[in-house]
Write an enzyme that holds these catalytic residues in place. Structure first.
Site, short mmCIF file in Angstrom:
data_model
loop_
_atom_site.label_atom_id
_atom_site.label_comp_id
_atom_site.label_asym_id
_atom_site.label_seq_id
_atom_site.Cartn_x
_atom_site.Cartn_y
_atom_site.Cartn_z
N ALA A 221 -1.18 5.64 -2.32
CA ALA A 221 -1.24 6.22 -0.98
C ALA A 221 -0.23 7.34 -0.77
CB ALA A 221 -1.03 5.13 0.07
N THR A 222 0.91 7.28 -1.45
CA THR A 222 1.90 8.36 -1.30
C THR A 222 1.30 9.69 -1.74
OG1 THR A 222 3.84 6.94 -1.50
CG2 THR A 222 4.13 9.25 -2.10
N ASN B 235 3.62 -0.68 8.25
CA ASN B 235 4.10 -1.46 7.11
C ASN B 235 5.28 -2.36 7.44
OD1 ASN B 235 5.21 1.33 7.26
ND2 ASN B 235 6.62 0.58 5.70
N GLN C 179 -1.93 -0.38 4.43
CA GLN C 179 -1.72 -1.79 4.80
C GLN C 179 -2.97 -2.46 5.36
OE1 GLN C 179 0.76 -3.62 4.04
NE2 GLN C 179 2.33 -2.13 3.49
N SER D 241 -3.93 2.46 -1.18
CA SER D 241 -3.05 2.10 -2.29
C SER D 241 -3.49 0.79 -2.89
CB SER D 241 -1.60 2.00 -1.81
OG SER D 241 -0.70 2.13 -2.86
N GLY D 242 -3.75 0.76 -4.20
CA GLY D 242 -4.26 -0.44 -4.86
C GLY D 242 -3.33 -1.63 -4.78
N HIS D 243 -2.03 -1.39 -4.90
CA HIS D 243 -1.11 -2.52 -4.99
C HIS D 243 -0.82 -3.18 -3.65
CE1 HIS D 243 2.96 -0.94 -3.69
NE2 HIS D 243 2.29 0.18 -3.77
N THR E 81 -6.10 12.98 -16.61
CA THR E 81 -6.98 11.98 -17.19
C THR E 81 -7.03 10.75 -16.30
OG1 THR E 81 -6.46 12.74 -19.42
CG2 THR E 81 -7.41 10.54 -19.21
N CYS F 173 10.09 1.07 0.11
CA CYS F 173 10.19 2.45 -0.36
C CYS F 173 11.54 3.08 -0.04
CB CYS F 173 9.07 3.29 0.25
SG CYS F 173 7.44 2.66 -0.18
#
Length: 374
Positions: free
Chosen positions: A71-72, A152, A180, A200-202, A242, A325
Site C-alpha cells: 500500500a505504501t 490503522n 486496513q 496491502s497483502g500483509h 519483474t 511504520c
C-alpha cells in the site's frame, strides 16, 4: 508464548495462501514476462487469475488492477503519479485528513513543498470526517481527494458512501488507502466513484512485499497516472519490474478467501472485541475513536502508561501503542493528536488488533495484569 494481538501491523499468513506461495516458489517459478515456453505462460496465467481475484472484491475489472510492493507504493503512485496532470490542468489543490497513514501524508507533504495547496479536513475525537467539511473545501482546482477507509490506529471507519455522493458532480480524483479494510469491509469499496484503491497483502493474510493499486476507468477514460519508476513495460508501464508471481498468487487467493468468509470472520472478530471491552471498561478504559472496525480497539486507561502496560502484558499478549511504520522512533501519535486528545490520554493509548485466526484470549490474566497498574 504471547498471543499475537497486533494484526493491524501485519496479519499472520493464511495456511492455504502460504501453501500456494511455496508451490509457486518451488514448482512454478517461471517469469510471467517469458512468452516462449510453458513456464512463463503458467506464471502469466497465475498472475491474471490473481488479478481477477483482487478486482472482484472491489467489483472492478481485472484490467484495473496494478500489482505493487504494498500500500505504501500504491499510495505514492496514486498521489505523486498525478503530478504531470496537475501541471497540465493547472489543478494543484489536494484534500486529505491529518489522520492518514504516513504513506499518504508524506507524499502529499512533498507536493505541498513543490507548489501544491493542501486542505486537511478536521476530525474530532470520533476520528470521523464530516462530509460537509469536504463539500465546503472542494474547489474548481481540486485535483485529488485522498481519505483512508479504516484508520490503522483507531479502527474508525470513514463515511465512504457519503463522501462518494458529495464527489458525484465534481471531477476530483478520489483515492482511498484501503490497507486496513480491503477484504474485511468490502461493501462500500465497490462504489464506482472511488477512482483509486491502495491494498496491502500483509494486512489481509497474504505475505509481506505484495500489494495492488486499483485504478478505475471513468467511462472509456483512464486516470492520467505517470509511473514513478522506469525500466520495463510490466503492469502497462505504470509499475516496471519483474512480477513476484508467488506473492501475487498468494494475494489473489487471500482476496478470494476473504470474499467468501469476510462476514463470518467479522462476526468472530466482533465477539473478541466485545469480550475485551467487558474486561477493560470496568477498569476505566476509554475508547479512542468511534465507529471502529471489529478487529481493532484503541484504548487509554487513566493513570496507566502504554509502555508500562505492554511490559506488564509481556508473555501474555503482544499489543502495540501505535503504527508499526513509525515505531522505530516513537513519537506521539499524530492520529490521536489530530483528534484532540490530551497528552496523558495519548501516552496511555494501547492499540489491540486481532483477526479470525486469533486464539482464545486469557481475559482474566489481561485484566489482572492491568489492574495491578492502577
Amino acid at each position: 508464548m504471547s498471543i499475537y494481538l497486533d494484526c493491524n501491523a501485519t496479519t499472520p499468513v493464511s495456511p492455504t495462501v502460504a501453501e500456494l506461495v511455496t508451490y509457486y516458489l518451488r514448482e512454478e517459478f517461471g517469469n510471467a514476462g517469458s512468452r516462449t515456453h510453458e513456464f512463463g505462460l503458467s506464471a502469466k496465467h497465475a498472475v491474471e487469475k490473481a488479478r481477477g481475484q483482487v478486482a472482484s472484491l472491489a467489483d472492478a475489472d481485472k484490467s484495473e488492477v496494478f500489482f505493487t510492493s504494498g500500500a505504501t507504493e500504491s499510495n505514492n503512485i496514486a498521489i505523486l503519479g498525478l503530478s504531470a496532470e496537475a501541471i497540465k490542468s493547472g489543478k494543484r489543490h489536494i484534500i486529505t485528513t491529518p489522520i492518514e497513514h504516513k504513506a499518504v501524508l508524506e507524499p502529499i507533504g512533498y507536493l505541498a513543498k513543490n507548489g501544491f495547496d493542501v486542505t486537511y479536513l478536521n476530525v474530532d475525537q470520533s476520528g470521523i470526517v464530516n462530509p460537509t467539511d469536504l463539500k465546503k473545501s472542494l474547489r474548481e482546482d481540486t485535483l485529488l481527494v485522498s481519505i483512508m477507509h479504516i484508520n490503522n490506529e483507531t479502527g474508525s471507519i470513514q463515511p465512504i458512501s457519503e463522501i462518494c455522493k458529495i464527489l458525484e458532480d465534481h471531477g476530483a480524483y478520489f483515492h482511498i488507502d484501503a490497507a486496513q479494510g480491503y477484504g474485511k469491509y468490502p461493501e462500500e469499496l465497490t462504489n464506482s466513484r472511488i477512482d483509486m484503491l491502495s491494498i496491502s497483502g500483509h494486512k489481509l493474510y497474504a505475505p509481506k512485499g505484495i500489494g495492488a493499486l486499483i485504478v478505475r476507468r471513468r467511462g472509456f477514460s483512464k486516470i492520467p497516472l505517470e509511473p514513478l519508476m522506469f525500466g520495463g513495460g510490466q503492469e502497462k508501464g505504470l509499475r516496471p519490474g519483474t512480477l513476484p508471481v508467488a506473492l501475487i498468487a498468494g494475494l489473489g487467493l487471500a482476496c478470494s478467501e476473504a470474499q467468501e468468509h469476510y462476514l463470518e470472520w467479522r462476526n468472530k472478530c466482533q465477539k473478541i472485541k466485545t469480550s475485551l471491552l467487558d474486561i477493560l471498561l470496568p477498569l476505566g478504559a476509554k475508547v479512542n475513536g468511534e465507529n471502529s472496525a471489529s478487529h481493532v480497539l484503541n484504548i487509554s486507561i487513566p493513570h496507566v502508561n502504554s509502555e508500562a502496560a505492554m511490559v506488564a502484558l509481556k508473555g501474555i499478549v503482544a499489543v502495540s501503542n501505535g503504527s508499526a511504520c513509525t515505531s522505530q522512533n516513537y513519537t506521539a501519535s499524530h492520529v490521536l493528536e489530530a483528534m484532540g486528545y490530551d497528552e496523558e490520554r495519548i501516552d496511555g493509548a494501547i492499540r489491540i488488533s486481532w483477526c479470525y485466526m486469533t486464539e482464545e484470549l486469557p481475559l482474566k490474566d489481561i485484566q489482572e495484569k492491568i489492574q495491578r497498574l492502577l
